[in-house]
Structures are given as C-alpha cells and as structure tokens.
Write a protein that holds these residues in place. Structure first.
Motif, mmCIF file in Angstrom:
data_model
loop_
_atom_site.group_PDB
_atom_site.id
_atom_site.type_symbol
_atom_site.label_atom_id
_atom_site.label_comp_id
_atom_site.label_asym_id
_atom_site.label_seq_id
_atom_site.Cartn_x
_atom_site.Cartn_y
_atom_site.Cartn_z
ATOM 1 N N PRO A 9 0.830 -1.205 0.000
ATOM 2 C CA PRO A 9 0.000 0.000 0.000
ATOM 3 C C PRO A 9 0.871 1.264 0.000
ATOM 4 O O PRO A 9 1.861 1.334 0.725
ATOM 5 C CB PRO A 9 -0.794 -0.094 1.318
ATOM 6 N N GLN A 10 0.467 2.223 -0.799
ATOM 7 C CA GLN A 10 1.138 3.519 -0.832
ATOM 8 C C GLN A 10 0.213 4.538 -1.477
ATOM 9 O O GLN A 10 -0.880 4.199 -1.931
ATOM 10 C CB GLN A 10 2.466 3.422 -1.583
ATOM 11 N N PHE A 11 0.662 5.771 -1.511
ATOM 12 C CA PHE A 11 -0.051 6.854 -2.175
ATOM 13 C C PHE A 11 -0.482 6.384 -3.562
ATOM 14 O O PHE A 11 0.326 5.854 -4.324
ATOM 15 C CB PHE A 11 0.873 8.070 -2.270
ATOM 16 N N PRO A 13 9.051 7.790 4.088
ATOM 17 C CA PRO A 13 8.168 6.819 4.723
ATOM 18 C C PRO A 13 6.877 6.688 3.924
ATOM 19 O O PRO A 13 6.443 7.635 3.266
ATOM 20 C CB PRO A 13 7.922 7.398 6.106
ATOM 21 N N THR A 14 6.293 5.502 3.984
ATOM 22 C CA THR A 14 5.192 5.176 3.100
ATOM 23 C C THR A 14 3.862 5.664 3.644
ATOM 24 O O THR A 14 3.541 5.457 4.810
ATOM 25 C CB THR A 14 5.122 3.656 2.881
ATOM 26 N N ASN A 15 3.106 6.321 2.798
ATOM 27 C CA ASN A 15 1.720 6.670 3.054
ATOM 28 C C ASN A 15 0.866 5.541 2.466
ATOM 29 O O ASN A 15 0.995 5.238 1.286
ATOM 30 C CB ASN A 15 1.411 7.994 2.353
ATOM 31 N N PRO A 16 0.040 4.833 3.267
ATOM 32 C CA PRO A 16 -0.473 5.195 4.598
ATOM 33 C C PRO A 16 0.126 4.397 5.748
ATOM 34 O O PRO A 16 -0.295 4.567 6.885
ATOM 35 C CB PRO A 16 -1.944 4.819 4.471
ATOM 36 N N THR A 17 1.095 3.516 5.491
ATOM 37 C CA THR A 17 1.523 2.577 6.538
ATOM 38 C C THR A 17 2.409 3.221 7.583
ATOM 39 O O THR A 17 2.565 2.687 8.673
ATOM 40 C CB THR A 17 2.269 1.381 5.919
ATOM 41 N N SER A 18 3.042 4.346 7.258
ATOM 42 C CA SER A 18 3.989 5.045 8.122
ATOM 43 C C SER A 18 5.269 4.241 8.341
ATOM 44 O O SER A 18 6.011 4.497 9.278
ATOM 45 C CB SER A 18 3.353 5.410 9.474
ATOM 46 N N THR A 54 -9.296 2.394 0.066
ATOM 47 C CA THR A 54 -8.958 2.864 -1.273
ATOM 48 C C THR A 54 -7.506 2.570 -1.630
ATOM 49 O O THR A 54 -7.097 2.780 -2.774
ATOM 50 C CB THR A 54 -9.219 4.376 -1.413
ATOM 51 N N PHE A 55 -6.715 2.104 -0.660
ATOM 52 C CA PHE A 55 -5.322 1.755 -0.904
ATOM 53 C C PHE A 55 -5.223 0.273 -1.281
ATOM 54 O O PHE A 55 -5.670 -0.589 -0.508
ATOM 55 C CB PHE A 55 -4.469 1.995 0.345
ATOM 56 N N PRO A 56 -4.657 -0.061 -2.435
ATOM 57 C CA PRO A 56 -4.447 -1.477 -2.759
ATOM 58 C C PRO A 56 -3.660 -2.179 -1.660
ATOM 59 O O PRO A 56 -2.666 -1.654 -1.160
ATOM 60 C CB PRO A 56 -3.645 -1.418 -4.068
#
Length: 351
Positions: free
Chosen positions: A101-103, A147-152, A316-318
């Motif tokens: 998952p990411q932007f 850092p990855t959005n949304p996982t932080s 909405t994030f794969p």
C-alpha cells in the motif's frame, strides 16, 4: 478511478469536505495550522511580482544547494503530484511496478498515460516492510514511498537501493521524509544509485497544500525529459518564493524541530490507541500519520464524523480493506479529544 475495488483518486481531503461539516481533521497529512507567520510574509511579499512571468532559477538553485547537487539535477513542480504525471508521460517504460500500500496517485497517473501497471503488495504479517526480492526483475520502473503513506513504515535506504538496476527507473516518494527526525534513510541527494528519482514535497510540513510546490531530484537526462513534458511556467511566483525560503538554513532548523515534535505527538497518539482493545497500530510508525486496523472501521469512521472528527478510510489503498483507517498526527490536546471520541464511537461489537 476505481481499480479492483480501490478508488485510486480518493484522497484525505474528501473526508473533510464531503458534506461541508465543520470537522476536526485527522484525515489530511498536512500540518493542521496555517503556514508560519514568516512564511506568510514571504508569500505576501512575492505578490508584488505577479505581473512578471515566474522565474524559478533562484528557487531551483536553493533546492540544489540544500541537497548538495547541481541545478541540472533539480526540477520544481506544482506539488509532488505533478511529478507523478510527468514521469508517467515522459518516461518510456514497458513494465511499471508500484509497491503498495502507498499513495495511489503514481498508479493513477501511469494508468491515465496508458500504462499497464503491476503491483507488489507488502504484507501485514511482515509489517508492510519491503522485500526487494518481491519486485519482478523485468520491472523497468519501480515506485515506492518512504516513509510510506499510509503505513507510516520507514524502509531502510539500503533495502530501497537494492531495487536499482541498469535500465530501471527507481522512483522514491519522500514527500514525508522531512517529518522524520534527521531524515534518516533519505536518498535525496544521492547520485551514486543508477536510475534514482526522488520526489519531495514542501506542502506537508509547511501547510502549503493550496499553493502546490514540490520538486524532483534525478539525473540531468531524466530532469530534461520531465522538463520537456512540463507546461511553461508550471510553478507560480508565490510558490517559488516559498520554495526558496523553505530550503534555507533557518527553515531547515525549524523543520527539524517540528519533526521531533511530530515524533513526540505520534508516540502520544500510539500510546492512547494501544490501550483500545481490538485495535491494532502498524508499528513502528515513522511518518506524521499512523495506520490502524479495527473491526467495523467503516462504521466507526461514520460515527466519528457524527462526533466531529474526520479520519481517512483505508480501503482505497491497494492491499488494504475496510478494516483500516489512517490517522494524521495532531497536537496532544486534539489527540486526547479524538481518543475520547473514538471510545464513544466504538460499540461492544467493534472491540
């Protein structure tokens, strides 16, 4: 753009403006207050030059100096989101891969440009951490956030560097890296990694989402390709003035202080969330937001809206589903109010 059930064009701002309600915003990953007074003054002073076409040379040189690279390695953009569109349109790629998952905007931009996009889905049981071996060898474009959005999740720079290959473009979205104390694991400014493209945003820390300013760091050849795909004068004079000021020594010191404050506020939020039975926080969180899993999260999100709080849906994030929510880090008083509202929003069936 719904793809496999994921609306790639849904973003956190929709959570705040859906019905016009006055909501406390934990949905958007931008500083909640306005730009600092000194930055407002810089922007206001720039308005005297609006009759002239924007001249980005000084801002471009300032960004180059901030990262210790030549100006030919810098491209200023109307926010980092524009950079994804330029990459999708300008680069000749056959096998693009997005690490989720990411932007979602990188994949949306690639699909809009006619590309078929493959996904590498990081797994919850692995803490959503990158396994470089999971990325197909034939991928000639790889996109990952750090850092990855949304996982932080903050991936080790060495692990991301392992993704580099001759003939491959490696795009690292560092839009939230300035919220990480010391910007550890940053790749911005590195010129020794083949095909590396780093994207940065100045809208998050400085509260400039409405002004649209970001930049790309890459090889001179890649920058030239992206610049040819960019419309004339894409960055406004006020945005250029803001960019020049936000990469100066005083601003960098202020941003570093803010990163430590965010880390402390995030720890306070995570501690409060950890006391709620049935709720799981993805840790360690390193960005200005946290990802949580909660049974019945969709219903809880709606109840939170009724209580005056907006949070970001995760489905909405794969790689995520309706049990996930993303929460922006706010000051302790706001977090305490939110935690009380969350307790109220939870029913026994949610726990």
């Amino acid at each position: 753009m719904p793809t496999d059930g994921h609306d790639l064009r849904h973003h956190g701002d929709a959570e705040v403006r859906d019905d016009g309600a006055a909501l406390v915003d934990l949905a958007v990953n931008v500083r909640a207050d306005t730009p600092p007074a000194w930055l407002q003054e810089v922007i206001a002073d720039s308005l005297a030059g609006l009759a002239a076409y924007p001249d980005g040379r000084r801002a471009r040189a300032a960004v180059a100096a901030r990262h210790g690279v030549g100006v030919e390695r810098v491209l200023l953009t109307a926010g980092a989101a524009e950079a994804f569109v330029l990459l999708a349109r300008a680069l000749k790629v056959r096998q693009p891969v997005v690490v989720h998952p990411q932007f979602t905007e990188p994949e949306a931009a690639l699909r809009d440009a006619g590309h078929t996009v493959d996904r590498v889905l990081l797994r919850e049981e692995d803490g959503f951490r990158l396994d470089p071996a999971a990325v197909p060898e034939d991928a000639d474009l790889v996109v990952i956030g750090n850092p990855t959005n949304p996982t932080s999740v903050l991936h080790p720079a060495a692990a991301i560097a392992q993704l580099a290959r001759p003939g491959r473009t490696l795009v690292v979205d560092e839009a939230f890296m300035d919220a990480v104390p010391g910007e550890r694991e940053a790749l911005a400014g590195r010129t020794d990694i083949p095909g590396l493209v780093v994207l940065r945003s100045l809208t998050k820390t400085w509260g400039l989402a409405g002004l649209r300013i970001g930049y790309v760091l890459a090889s001179p050849e890649t920058i030239a390709d992206l610049e040819r795909a960019q419309p004339l004068w894409p960055v406004s004079t006020p945005a250029l003035a803001a960019a020049e000021s936000c990469v100066g020594p005083q601003a960098l010191a202020e941003a570093a202080h803010a990163a430590h404050r965010v880390a402390a506020d995030r720890a306070h939020l995570v501690a409060g969330l950890s006391r709620i039975a049935g709720l799981r926080v993805v840790e360690p969180a390193e960005g200005p937001f946290v990802l949580v899993r909660l049974p019945g999260a969709a219903a809880v999100r709606r109840r939170l809206r009724d209580l005056g709080f907006a949070v970001r849906r995760g489905d909405t994030f794969p790689g995520l589903d309706e049990e996930w929510l993303r929460l922006a880090v706010r000051d302790r008083a706001t977090v305490n109010s939110f935690l009380r509202a969350l307790e109220t929003a939870l029913t026994p069936a949610d726990r």
